[in-house]
Structure formats: C-alpha cells, structure tokens
Design an enzyme around this catalytic site. Structure first.
Site: not given
Ligand code: SAH
Length: 388
Positions: A143, A129, A108, A136, A357
């Site tokens: 997540c 993004c 995505e 992952c 995402c």
């Molecule tokens: N793996 C990297 C890149 C992914 S970033 C990282 O962890 O930074 C994706 C962002 O979205 C991260 O900050 C993650 O913590 C956040 N994220 C994931 N699931 C989420 C959710 N349900 N609500 C809000 N933020 C979320």
C-alpha cells in the site's frame, strides 16, 4: 474550483492559523461555546445552522450573528481547515482530490460516480472515499499510504470537511461514504466516530448510517468497540490473506491480531448487526492468489456470512507487486462462487485511482521536501523477512 484559503475568508475578522474547524462541532460543543461567551442560548442553534445547513464558508458570512460573537468564534475556530490543492480525473470517471491541511500536510479523497459494483451494491450512488489519518502506521507491504509512515490523526472537522469541500466543488451531494482513503480509521477511533455522528445527523450532513462503511486492516479490539457504537454503519475488512502465514507476510497487523482473533471479533459484530460484513481481498500475483487461499477464504466468508470483494492489485510506484492475469482472477472468484459465497471481482478503471489512494500525497509531500523519498527497495521482499 473553490479557492478559499484561511487568508481569503478571514478579513476583517481575522482567524489565526491552525484553529480547530467548525465542522467538527456537535450541538453540545456549540452550546458550551455560547454559554462560555455569555451569549443567549438561542445563538447555538443559529451557529449550528450556519455551519451545517447553510455551510457558511467563513465566520464573517454568518450575518445573523453579532459582530462580537463572530469575533469570539473566529478567535477559537476556523470555518475551513482544508484547501483543495489539486484535482485529477474527470466527471465521468473518478475524481481524486489532493487536500492541503493547515499544517502543510496533504490527504486525498476520491469521488467515485454511480457504480454498480460498489460496496453494498449501491449502483445509483455517488461514493466518496475519505481519509482518516495523514499516512498510516500499519505498514501493509502493498500500500502507498503507509510508505512514508504515520504523521498524525485527522480531526473530526478535517474528516467532515472532506465531504463538504468535495460537494461544494462538484456541485452535487455525496450519498455513500467509505473510509477507505489514507489511514487506519479504527486507530483514530474517537475522531472517526465523532465525524460519523456529524455526517449522519439531521442537523449535520444527513448521510444515512447504512451508507457509510468503515474499512479496517483488522484491529480486533476496536472492531468490538465499534460493534457497540449505536449507528448502523457497515464494516469492511481488508483481509488480503486467508491463512496467517500469507496474511502476516503482507500485513504486519496480523501478527498482533491473527485471523482467529479477528474472526472472533467479526462474530461479535455479527451478533450485534444484521448487515453483511464485506471482506476486501486484493489479488497479488504469486503472493495471495493461489486457489488454496480461495478455498480457505470461502470457508472464512461462509463462517460469518460475509460478501467478498476481489480487487486486482493496482501497481504502486516503487513497489514490485503485480496483479494476476484475468484467467487466474476468474478462477479465484469461481472457487468462491462454487462454495456459495457472494463474490464480486472489480476491474473498473475508477478503482485504479481510488485504491491507489496515498500516492498523490506521497508525490506532493516528497516534491515539497516535507518527507524524504521513501526507500521502497527495503520493503518489498516477499517472505517472512518483509515484516520484521
Ligand atoms: N486502513 C484501512 C482503510 C484503508 S482502505 C484498511 O486497511 O481497510 C484502503 C483499501 O485499499 C484497503 O482495502 C487496501 O488494502 C486497499 N489497497 C491499498 N493499496 C492497494 C493497491 N495498490 N491496489 C489495490 N488495493 C489497494
């Protein structure tokens, strides 16, 4: 909608499936191909221009190249390795693109219109993004991206092509990039940095390095390595816990690289860079939203002069976590502000789609039987057991 598929672009120069994408090639790679093919060196510049400046959607369309050179190119590469499978959202809000890869998997990418509360405060910028991996491996408990585990790294071409495909579809340029889609970019270091070089280059896509942010769950050794990378990109850390006990509960990576090690790597980053680091902090009710965490977070942020982005948790299908009420969100932010930390609290709609995402891909791959439906019940226990 761009409905280009390898089959549609191939005739009469036929490209086999699963060839590497042209959009991952540097001038050096192209020069090597031209030399191997016994063609004169000036062809390399022409090919480069077709790929990036003209964004040719097929090798067939590269009309200034001889037929035999186009055939040779099509034997080794494909002009496009992604197709847009689905677009959700609208022009005024956030648009989410589900992209199908040559091996049938999905990633995505999310286009976020000009937005005042974004990373770096770029209010007039269109942000994309992007994803760096299929799935992952880091298994953050909140997540959607990691729910079905890790499949593979994206190639540099598959990363660059996300931008190229979205720009073609939307008819506008993207001027801010965040590696906050699916995957852990620093676990795919060489492809991500190669993609960044192409995205930044004058001969490539031409996005300023300061308008690219790599976000990581905290791979300390790779943060140090990236600090020595020559382009002045930005860094964001998905922190989500200000003490090891809280962070380890929801982010298993913290057991491997605990906060002390992570913040040492961030100090190293700071010694190399002028720009502020951003600490991302999702607020999850009853898990990490206690004011004591806010006080610890303030201390940590001040120690490295970082900005803090607070994000109320977005519900993920199959996971039980929720966001705290607005009063608690405000109180948490106020602790940071009172301690002199620059902190934003993002409540806008667009981010509901962006931060979730991984969910669209999960649904699609489950529906097609590519992956089994994940069993989230096993993964949502709050407490030390959740990370075993
Ligand atoms: N793996 C990297 C890149 C992914 S970033 C990282 O962890 O930074 C994706 C962002 O979205 C991260 O900050 C993650 O913590 C956040 N994220 C994931 N699931 C989420 C959710 N349900 N609500 C809000 N933020 C979320």
């Amino acid at each position: 909608m761009q409905s280009e598929s390898p089959a549609a672009t191939a005739a009469p120069i036929t490209a086999a499936a699963k060839l590497p994408g042209l959009l991952g090639l540097s001038p050096t790679d192209i020069a090597a191909f031209v030399a191997e093919s016994g063609e004169p060196a000036f062809r390399a510049k022409q090919i480069l221009e077709w790929i990036y400046a003209k964004r040719a959607i097929s090798i067939e369309a590269m009309s200034s190249l001889s037929k035999s050179l186009r055939v040779a190119l099509a034997e080794k590469f494909t002009a496009r390795c992604l197709t847009i499978a689905k677009v959700t959202g609208s022009e005024d809000t956030t648009r989410k693109f589900l992209l199908k890869l040559q091996d049938g998997r999905y990633v995505e990418t999310v286009l976020i219109p000009a937005n005042p509360a974004l990373y770096g405060g770029d209010s007039d910028r269109r942000t994309l993004c992007v994803s760096s991996q299929v799935g992952c491996a880091y298994d953050c408990k909140f997540c959607a991206s990691g729910l079905a585990g890790f499949t593979r790294n994206l190639t540099a071409a598959e990363i660059v092509e996300q931008i190229v495909q979205v720009e073609a579809y939307a008819g506008e340029r993207v001027d801010n990039l965040v590696f906050m889609g699916m995957g852990e970019p620093l676990a795919n270091y060489s492809n991500v940095t190669k993609a960044i070089e192409i995205l930044n280059a004058e001969w490539g896509i031409g996005i300023g390095a300061r308008h690219m942010t790599v976000s990581t769950s905290g791979l300390a050794p790779q943060i140090r390595k990236l600090a020595d990378f020559p382009l002045q990109i930005r860094l964001a850390i998905s922190l989500h816990g200000a003490s090891d006990d809280v962070r380890s509960q929801i982010m298993p990576v913290n057991q491997k690289h605990p906060l002390a090690e992570l913040f040492e790597a961030l100090q190293y980053w700071r010694s190399k860079r002028k720009q502020h680091i951003t600490l991302e902090y999702i607020l999850i009710e009853g898990v990490n939203d206690m004011l004591e965490q806010a006080r610890l977070l303030a201390k940590r942020a001040r120690g490295i002069h970082a900005k803090v982005n607070l994000i109320p948790y977005n519900t993920v299908d199959g996971l039980q976590w929720t966001r705290p009420g607005e009063e608690q969100q405000d109180a948490f932010r106020d602790v940071l502000l009172a301690a002199g930390v620059t902190a934003t609290l993002r409540r806008e709609k667009g981010h509901d789609i962006a931060a979730a995402c991984g969910q669209l891909r999960l649904k699609q791959e489950t529906a097609e039987g590519i992956i089994e439906s994940p069993v989230p019940e096993k993964r949502i226990t709050i407490g030390a057991g959740a990370v075993s």
